[in-house]
Enzyme design. Sequence first.
Site, short mmCIF file in Angstrom:
data_model
loop_
_atom_site.label_atom_id
_atom_site.label_comp_id
_atom_site.label_asym_id
_atom_site.label_seq_id
_atom_site.Cartn_x
_atom_site.Cartn_y
_atom_site.Cartn_z
N GLY A 210 28.90 -34.70 50.04
CA GLY A 210 27.57 -34.20 49.72
C GLY A 210 26.82 -33.73 50.94
CB SER A 211 24.11 -33.46 52.39
OG SER A 211 23.00 -32.93 53.06
N GLY A 212 25.87 -32.11 54.05
CA GLY A 212 26.75 -31.50 55.03
C GLY A 212 28.21 -31.58 54.63
#
Length: 576
Positions: A377-379
């Site tokens: 998730g995210s990065g």
Amino acid sequence: MKAFLRNFFAGFLALVVFTAICYLVAKSKLEEKPEIKDRSYLIVDIYGEIFEYDPPTGVMGGMFEGKPETLNRILCNLEKAAVDDRIEGVIMKLSASNTAGGAMHQEMRRAIKKVRKAGKPVYAFTDDMDRNTVSLASACDSIFATPTAWVVFTGMSLTSMHVKSMLDKLGINPNIHKIKDYKSAAELVTRTDLSPEAKENLRWLLDEFWDMQLSVISEERGIPIEKIEELMEHAIFMAEEAKEAGLVDRLVYWSDLADQLKREDDEKLRTVSQADYATVDPEELGLKGDKKIAVVHAQGMIGGRKNKVDPLFGVMMGHESVCSELRRARRDKDVAAVIFRVDSGGGEGLASDIIGHEVRILADEKPVVVSMVDVAGSGGYMIAYRATKIVADPLTITGSIGSISGKFNMTAFHRKLGITHDFVTKGPMALLFSQYRDFTEAERERFEKNHWDGFNMWLADVAKYRGMTFEEAEKLAHGRVWTGRQAKANGLIDEVGGLDRAIELAKELAEIPAGEKVTVVHYPKREKSFLSSLLGGGLAASVRWAAYRYLHQDVLETARSLSSGPVYIMDDSWIK
């Protein structure tokens, strides 16, 4: 002076001798190949911290602190056990004290079923189970538990931590901007509780976990969903109660189980450990082919240049290390396709983008299939979305397309310590990122606009690669988190499955016939040379690993043992 030089060279010589001895010990351990006897049981011990792949501990870290268990080794060993005539069966020694998440458990379950499909028994043995362990154990032929086993079978919860009140007391003022409402990681420092949006997100995740895990337990243990919820009311089970409830099949101590499974003409049960069986080359068992598929592993928090183990933050993914492995796979003419194996909750935006850019370069030349593990998730999503295809387990946590940025005003905290600061500046915005005052209105406006510009550029790129409009991608973003099953439905990934499905898909994209065997190679390569490890920073890596292991495994293991069940202990301070 002569005495000083004599002592100096004596100490230096002692260090050289010690290093040489360590080298010889390490070399002998690495070269020693254990014998795998016929009719052996492979023992897979799921306990403690389970990494996706070997963390960068260095050779010395493995020698002196014990080689950590990895999902990769578990899956590889189970694959070999299914076809190895010397392996009679598998015993999964399971404990609730492990860090494997839902996706890792799912991959283990699929590997267990392949061993069973090959006609070999797989037994689960436990002395400490929770709901997650029951789900994993349900994939086995039978579940054995010690007569004094501790079984905790409760409902599900997700807990958030908030340190805003602590920061207020310390005089630390966060100047944080988040994009946007669902980016709940920022609430660690900006709120004392969960926002409505964060609670909404966690509820839909819990609904997914509940549905998938309870369906598995119900189907494989033969317990209706309604009955499972009744068992959660009971919550804490003695071993006999767990047997009556259908959560385990038999109560038996390990020594007795070993006696029952051994052949009559054997003195004891023949077993082989995970570490020993890992030395068996898949090629010996006919598991290699002419064409190669590379698996590049990327795990941990993203930040910095080099992969390392941080004593506080754990495994860190450095962009130079990961990009180097991706380039190695790209330049290897024998590699037909690449699996990019991601297990990361994100981290530094710049490092994430650099890795994602390298993935795109690779995908322009060869098929790249991302295989998401527990979390991407995210990065972790940023490094993945530019691949040819994305595969995630149904229980993978992914998405979280959002951003957090800002600074902390430390002035009041420093004043409590008797520290003050003064400034001389020249030119506008000179104190924009100063830790000693809040943003001015003009600074905040400029900062937040820049933050939004960068995020919107990322989101537009996600939309392009995932075949969406910007508006469609925006509805999935702003920090929203999804399970792999939800991400498949909303278009953030292409397929649900584990590493096995990613390899199948990579073969399809590389136009390798489905029935043709391939050689799977893993990057980064495991360090085998003591001297090269030492010269390449292996000593520092080993020290960091030892500190991390003590803080995250030894201390937490002791804490958990004191809180997970009855403690039979006496005050022995008076005994001298």
